[in-house]
Design an enzyme around this catalytic site. Structure first.
Site, short mmCIF file in Angstrom:
data_model
loop_
_atom_site.label_atom_id
_atom_site.label_comp_id
_atom_site.label_asym_id
_atom_site.label_seq_id
_atom_site.Cartn_x
_atom_site.Cartn_y
_atom_site.Cartn_z
N LYS A 1 1.08 -1.33 -0.32
CA LYS A 1 -0.41 -0.40 -0.32
C LYS A 1 0.73 1.17 -0.42
O LYS A 1 1.28 2.14 0.06
CB LYS A 1 -1.23 0.09 1.75
CG LYS A 1 -1.84 -1.70 2.00
CD LYS A 1 -2.72 -1.26 3.52
CE LYS A 1 -2.68 -2.77 3.26
NZ LYS A 1 -3.25 -3.24 4.54
N GLU B 1 7.47 2.57 -6.27
CA GLU B 1 7.63 2.34 -4.99
C GLU B 1 8.12 2.90 -3.94
O GLU B 1 8.43 4.55 -4.67
CB GLU B 1 8.44 1.12 -5.13
CG GLU B 1 9.23 0.24 -4.06
CD GLU B 1 8.40 -0.49 -3.24
OE1 GLU B 1 7.48 -0.04 -2.80
OE2 GLU B 1 8.32 -1.46 -2.70
N ASP B 2 7.43 2.94 -2.38
CA ASP B 2 7.55 3.76 -1.49
C ASP B 2 9.18 4.03 -0.88
O ASP B 2 9.81 5.24 -1.16
CB ASP B 2 6.92 3.79 -0.74
CG ASP B 2 6.73 2.13 0.55
OD1 ASP B 2 7.83 1.47 -0.38
OD2 ASP B 2 5.91 2.34 0.51
N ASP C 1 14.38 -1.20 0.30
CA ASP C 1 15.03 -0.94 1.43
C ASP C 1 16.49 -2.31 1.49
O ASP C 1 17.91 -1.37 0.90
CB ASP C 1 14.63 -1.47 2.87
CG ASP C 1 15.02 -1.67 4.12
OD1 ASP C 1 16.11 -0.82 4.51
OD2 ASP C 1 14.68 -2.02 4.97
N LYS D 1 17.21 3.53 0.40
CA LYS D 1 18.32 2.82 1.84
C LYS D 1 19.97 2.20 1.44
O LYS D 1 19.76 1.04 1.54
CB LYS D 1 17.45 2.45 2.95
CG LYS D 1 17.20 3.16 4.13
CD LYS D 1 16.31 2.37 4.72
CE LYS D 1 15.40 2.67 6.41
NZ LYS D 1 14.32 1.81 6.08
N VAL E 1 11.95 4.48 9.31
CA VAL E 1 10.75 5.87 8.77
C VAL E 1 9.48 5.40 8.53
O VAL E 1 8.95 4.39 8.05
CB VAL E 1 11.66 6.84 7.41
CG1 VAL E 1 12.64 7.12 7.85
CG2 VAL E 1 11.76 5.78 6.02
N ASP F 1 4.65 2.67 6.80
CA ASP F 1 4.02 2.94 7.97
C ASP F 1 4.74 1.85 8.63
O ASP F 1 5.11 1.79 9.04
CB ASP F 1 2.91 1.57 7.73
CG ASP F 1 3.32 -0.06 7.22
OD1 ASP F 1 3.72 -0.09 6.48
OD2 ASP F 1 3.06 -0.63 8.13
N ARG G 1 0.86 6.15 7.86
CA ARG G 1 1.05 6.37 5.98
C ARG G 1 1.00 7.63 5.99
O ARG G 1 1.04 8.52 4.66
CB ARG G 1 0.39 5.10 5.57
CG ARG G 1 1.15 4.05 5.28
CD ARG G 1 -0.39 2.86 4.24
NE ARG G 1 -0.40 1.72 5.10
CZ ARG G 1 0.83 1.01 4.58
NH1 ARG G 1 1.74 1.30 4.07
NH2 ARG G 1 0.80 -0.55 4.97
P1 IMP Z 1 12.86 -4.32 0.56
O1 IMP Z 1 12.74 -5.27 0.26
O2 IMP Z 1 14.15 -4.58 1.98
O3 IMP Z 1 13.90 -3.53 -0.34
O4 IMP Z 1 11.86 -3.56 1.40
C1 IMP Z 1 10.59 -3.44 0.91
C2 IMP Z 1 9.09 -2.73 1.58
O5 IMP Z 1 9.14 -3.16 2.82
C3 IMP Z 1 9.36 -0.97 1.04
O6 IMP Z 1 8.99 -0.78 0.06
C4 IMP Z 1 8.06 -0.72 2.23
O7 IMP Z 1 7.14 -1.17 2.17
C5 IMP Z 1 8.87 -1.40 3.57
N1 IMP Z 1 9.69 -0.83 4.59
C6 IMP Z 1 11.42 -1.12 4.09
N2 IMP Z 1 11.64 0.02 5.17
C7 IMP Z 1 10.54 0.63 6.16
C8 IMP Z 1 10.53 1.49 6.92
O8 IMP Z 1 11.79 2.43 7.09
N3 IMP Z 1 9.72 2.56 6.65
C9 IMP Z 1 8.30 1.62 6.34
N4 IMP Z 1 8.53 0.33 5.73
C10 IMP Z 1 9.66 -0.52 5.18
MG MG Z 2 5.37 -1.17 3.70
#
Ligand code: IMP
Ligand code: MG
Length: 182
Positions: free
Chosen positions: A44, A100-101, A104, A132, A154, A160, A166
């Site tokens: 979301k 994408e938001d 990470d 990040k 964050v 969220d 959000r």
């Molecule tokens: P990744 O697969 O580790 O790249 O992370 C994917 C998703 O995890 C991101 O699109 C976010 O929705 C969520 N996410 C990662 N870090 C944070 C954070 O610091 N706060 C909130 N959501 C996060």
């Molecule tokens: Mg998320």
């Protein structure tokens, strides 16, 4: 209860976010001029960014959404990605950008990109408002990258914690006691 009482610090304020979204929209408008553009938002979290981004893009576009779960209610990536709602659009031969938001570890987008690539889009790229870099577990090519942020959890601007925050307009960190409440 006011959400603002839970904020420790503003990491990126709304003005900087809006300026960055505008620049990304301009670049996309130029790069995809004359092309059949489809934006795929990752639910979301990307909803807020998507709503702002499409209004900074000046060429015609379609949009769709995909819902994945990667974190549950925890703050750490499990590395497991599950598709909870797939897109309805046929992407064969189309120019697709995943919106994408936050990137990470990069695990979610790596999985999503592989999945969508099997469906034969003409081009497939990634647009994220936040990144990040310190947390990457896989190498991932992000064509449209907004703002790099430090390795800190964050919330806000779509992001969220346990489903909340959000709707904060700025990207923020939370006070430690917020995590201790649960
Ligand atoms: P990744 O697969 O580790 O790249 O992370 C994917 C998703 O995890 C991101 O699109 C976010 O929705 C969520 N996410 C990662 N870090 C944070 C954070 O610091 N706060 C909130 N959501 C996060
Ligand atoms: Mg998320």
């Amino acid at each position: 209860m006011n959400m603002n009482d839970d904020i420790a610090k503003i990491i990126v304020d709304r003005n900087e976010i809006q300026k960055t979204v505008k620049k990304l929209g301009e670049r996309i408008s130029e790069d995809y001029s004359g092309k059949d553009l489809l934006l795929v938002g990752v639910l979301k979290g990307a909803v807020v960014f998507m709503a702002d981004l499409i209004r900074e893009i000046t060429i015609p576009l379609d949009m769709d959404f995909i819902l994945v779960s990667s974190y549950g209610d925890s703050t750490e990536s499990s590395g497991v990605v599950k598709i909870l709602k797939d897109i309805d659009t046929n992407i064969k031969g189309r120019h697709v950008i995943i919106v994408e938001d936050l990137v990470d570890t990069g695990l979610t987008l790596t999985y999503l990109k592989k999945l969508l690539e099997t469906r034969g889009p003409s081009t497939l790229s990634i647009c994220t408002i936040f990144d990040k870099p310190a947390r990457k577990k896989v190498e991932i090519d992000i064509k449209y990258k907004g703002i790099e942020i430090p390795d800190e959890f964050v919330v806000g601007y779509g992001l969220d914690y346990a489903g909340r925050y959000r709707n904060l307009p700025d990207l923020c960190s939370l006070k430690p006691e917020v995590y201790e409440r649960r």
